[in-house]
Write an enzyme that holds these catalytic residues in place. Structure first.
Site, PDB file in Angstrom:
ATOM      1  N   ASN A   1       1.072  -1.293   0.160  1.00  0.00           N
ATOM      2  CA  ASN A   1       0.072  -0.074  -0.039  1.00  0.00           C
ATOM      3  C   ASN A   1       0.675   1.306   0.026  1.00  0.00           C
ATOM      4  OD1 ASN A   1      -2.659   1.129   0.514  1.00  0.00           O
ATOM      5  ND2 ASN A   1      -2.136   1.811   2.227  1.00  0.00           N
TER       6      ASN A   1
ATOM      7  N   HIS B   1      -4.933   9.829  -2.020  1.00  0.00           N
ATOM      8  CA  HIS B   1      -5.149  11.273  -1.409  1.00  0.00           C
ATOM      9  C   HIS B   1      -4.761  12.318  -2.400  1.00  0.00           C
ATOM     10  CE1 HIS B   1      -5.334   9.208   2.571  1.00  0.00           C
ATOM     11  NE2 HIS B   1      -4.165   8.661   2.319  1.00  0.00           N
TER      12      HIS B   1
ATOM     13  N   GLU C   1      -7.423   4.506   0.543  1.00  0.00           N
ATOM     14  CA  GLU C   1      -7.560   5.612   1.359  1.00  0.00           C
ATOM     15  C   GLU C   1      -8.095   7.052   0.682  1.00  0.00           C
ATOM     16  OE1 GLU C   1      -4.028   6.322   3.636  1.00  0.00           O
ATOM     17  OE2 GLU C   1      -3.529   4.314   3.771  1.00  0.00           O
TER      18      GLU C   1
HETATM   19  O1  G2I Z   1      -1.939  10.392   6.861  1.00  0.00           O
HETATM   20  C1  G2I Z   1      -3.121  10.033   6.062  1.00  0.00           C
HETATM   21  C2  G2I Z   1      -2.674   8.548   5.935  1.00  0.00           C
HETATM   22  C3  G2I Z   1      -1.499   8.255   4.959  1.00  0.00           C
HETATM   23  N1  G2I Z   1      -1.713   6.794   4.864  1.00  0.00           N
HETATM   24  C4  G2I Z   1      -1.464   5.880   5.747  1.00  0.00           C
HETATM   25  C5  G2I Z   1      -2.446   6.171   7.047  1.00  0.00           C
HETATM   26  O2  G2I Z   1      -2.366   5.453   8.078  1.00  0.00           O
HETATM   27  C6  G2I Z   1      -2.677   7.632   7.184  1.00  0.00           C
HETATM   28  O3  G2I Z   1      -3.559   7.823   8.066  1.00  0.00           O
HETATM   29  C7  G2I Z   1      -3.262   8.865   9.013  1.00  0.00           C
HETATM   30  C8  G2I Z   1      -4.603   8.813  10.061  1.00  0.00           C
HETATM   31  O4  G2I Z   1      -5.672   9.218   9.155  1.00  0.00           O
HETATM   32  C9  G2I Z   1      -4.338   9.989  11.353  1.00  0.00           C
HETATM   33  O5  G2I Z   1      -5.317   9.683  12.210  1.00  0.00           O
HETATM   34  O6  G2I Z   1      -2.277   8.502   9.715  1.00  0.00           O
HETATM   35  C10 G2I Z   1      -1.816   9.382  10.632  1.00  0.00           C
HETATM   36  C11 G2I Z   1      -0.518   9.386  11.286  1.00  0.00           C
HETATM   37  O7  G2I Z   1       0.488   9.085  10.663  1.00  0.00           O
HETATM   38  C12 G2I Z   1      -2.845   9.708  12.032  1.00  0.00           C
HETATM   39  O8  G2I Z   1      -2.638  10.878  12.696  1.00  0.00           O
HETATM   40  C13 G2I Z   1      -2.443  10.495  14.103  1.00  0.00           C
HETATM   41  C14 G2I Z   1      -1.751  11.813  14.540  1.00  0.00           C
HETATM   42  O9  G2I Z   1      -0.377  11.815  14.011  1.00  0.00           O
HETATM   43  C15 G2I Z   1      -1.580  11.522  16.066  1.00  0.00           C
HETATM   44  O10 G2I Z   1      -1.119  12.622  16.606  1.00  0.00           O
HETATM   45  C16 G2I Z   1      -3.027  11.097  16.814  1.00  0.00           C
HETATM   46  O11 G2I Z   1      -2.582  10.475  18.142  1.00  0.00           O
HETATM   47  O12 G2I Z   1      -3.698  10.302  14.750  1.00  0.00           O
HETATM   48  C17 G2I Z   1      -3.576   9.899  16.141  1.00  0.00           C
HETATM   49  C18 G2I Z   1      -4.900   9.283  16.408  1.00  0.00           C
HETATM   50  O13 G2I Z   1      -5.768  10.162  16.426  1.00  0.00           O
END
Ligand code: G2I
Length: 456
Positions: free
Chosen positions: A203, A240, A269
């Site tokens: 992915n 994205h 995603e």
């Molecule tokens: O960044 C968008 C996505 C890119 N591809 C991989 C996915 O796994 C990623 O998802 C995002 C989440 O949507 C976010 O929610 O991944 C982020 C982290 O890499 C996530 O953010 C994290 C924050 O960085 C943290 O501070 C927070 O504690 O979300 C955590 C939970 O809310």
């Protein structure tokens, strides 16, 4: 829908069968039978429509209402990542992930697992590791988590985001990459051994434009894996999109070229920043591109409402902050209803056969859920106790045109023809009316298994 004079005048000059087909196509064109939810609309062509779910939002009734109504696949947004599932080395925590998985499964939704190995969101203890200690820790993580969820995951993102951005086409530098270039295939092999029934995906993001070096690099890796028999079943394009990274004009070409390597392609995603008809038209293009590629098996959007998004400021999703459907929602639904060829090389059929073994205490029944594709199958057998508890069980299956290659959660004798299965220690006791499951993977056909169960 109006029957036009032209269509009516055609009827006398076509055969009865053709006339019936004409009638059917007119009904479709008029949307009289159109599905009214994303999941149901995707299912018409054998695909799924999923969303990312955050455990922390599961108490929000608007959020849950939309989830339960619209989607038939779920990805945990953060709860299955390495930092969430192995916060300290060797101590695995699945509480939030289980809430998502159990909710999905209880509603008949499937689950994409995200993600087993990634340079990001590693627990602190892993970030500081290197060399063979890190390689072993990563492989143990893959094995433990995939084993824990064995039989419950439709597809795993085994490795996430391992390639560098820009024009190099190189692997991304990371502590995992520094353990050796074969870390990705090692992770895939460990995942296959742990959960042979799950599709195993690579992915990544910025892999949507066919001309980009990163896309080409991922393509060459998948090509190499297929050539060398590294177990890979699918490629996830995160997709994205925003003004800096728009939907490329060759997006469908990219999907098709990956599919031509003999893997499924999934949009994993999806979110597209914007609003109104411009955003709707981009969503339409992405959906149609997937529908046009028979091995594009489904689409997942990265959240439900704009306010649930990791980039809420870009209002990139299908529902507004209040949970109302946006124009983008309607364009996706309409595109899905317009249909497309279903997956051709991978057909998933689920059949259930129940056989009872007469009345009386100690009885059990067995049913099979079969996932069959061209070359093989995975069968999940459910053993259900009758009116009294089981202290052990035995199931007999018939494999007339198939051979078992792997099995789990049961002892087996034989690989084809009559194959007998008995409980293992931990699933011998089944309370009255309750069930346990075991499964196996095979080559050839899994049809006609006709499982019968007896207490032992
Ligand atoms: O960044 C968008 C996505 C890119 N591809 C991989 C996915 O796994 C990623 O998802 C995002 C989440 O949507 C976010 O929610 O991944 C982020 C982290 O890499 C996530 O953010 C994290 C924050 O960085 C943290 O501070 C927070 O504690 O979300 C955590 C939970 O809310």
């Amino acid at each position: 829908m109006k029957l036009t004079a032209r269509s009516v005048s055609l009827v006398p000059i076509v055969s009865t069968v053709a006339a019936a087909a004409l009638g059917a196509s007119l009904i479709m064109a008029g949307n009289a039978n159109a599905a009214t939810t994303l999941g149901a609309a995707a299912q018409q062509s054998g695909r799924y429509f999923g969303t990312a779910v955050a455990a922390g939002r599961m108490g929000d009734s608007t959020y849950m209402g939309i989830l339960n109504r619209e989607f038939d696949m779920v990805t945990a947004e953060n709860e299955m990542k390495m930092d969430a599932t192995e916060p300290s080395q060797g101590r695995f925590t699945y509480g939030n992930a289980d809430r998502i998985v159990n909710h999905a499964r209880s509603r008949g939704m499937r689950v994409r697992g995200h993600a087993l190995a990634w340079h990001s969101q590693q627990p602190g203890w892993m970030q500081n590791m290197s060399g063979s200690a890190l390689r072993n820790a990563m492989l143990n993580h893959v094995t433990q988590v995939a084993t824990y969820y064995r039989g419950k995951i439709y597809a795993w993102d085994v490795v996430n985001e391992a390639f560098a951005d820009g024009s190099s086409g190189a692997r991304r530098d990371s502590n995992l990459q520094r353990t050796g270039n074969d870390w990705i295939e090692a992770a895939f092999r460990a995942a296959r051994a742990a959960d042979p029934g799950a599709k195993l995906c690579y992915n990544d993001y910025n892999t949507d434009d066919w001309s980009h070096a990163k896309t080409q690099a991922v393509y060459r890796m998948v090509q190499d894996f297929k050539a060398r028999g590294v177990p890979i079943d699918c490629v996830g394009l995160q997709s994205h999109f925003n003004a800096q990274s728009p939907v490329p004009s060759n997006y469908q070409t990219t999907l098709q070229n990956f599919a031509n390597l003999g893997v499924d392609v999934q949009i994993t995603e999806l979110d597209i920043e914007g609003s109104g008809s411009a955003q709707a038209s981009n969503y339409d293009r992405v959906t149609r591109a997937c529908l046009a590629v028979s091995r594009c098996t489904g689409i997942t959007v990265w959240g439900i409402r704009d306010s649930d998004s990791w980039r809420a400021y870009g209002t990139p999703l299908l529902f507004d902050n209040n949970g109302n459907k946006k124009p983008a929602y309607t364009s996706v639904l309409n595109a899905l209803n317009a249909g497309g060829p279903g997956p051709t090389t991978t057909t998933t059929t689920t059949t259930t056969t129940t056989t009872s073994n007469g009345p009386g205490p100690g009885d059990c029944t067995a049913s099979v859920s079969l996932n069959q594709w061209n070359e093989g199958f995975v069968a999940t057998i459910k053993v259900t106790a009758g009116s009294s508890a089981l202290k052990g069980w035995r199931v007999t299956t018939t494999l007339s045109n198939g051979t078992v290659t792997n099995s789990w959660s049961a002892n087996r004798s034989g690989t084809s023809g009559t194959v007998n299965w008995t409980n293992v220690d931990y699933n011998a006791n089944v309370p009255a009316g309750q069930s346990t499951e075991f499964g196996f993977q095979g080559t050839g056909s899994g049809s006609g298994l006709n499982p019968t169960c007896s207490a032992s």
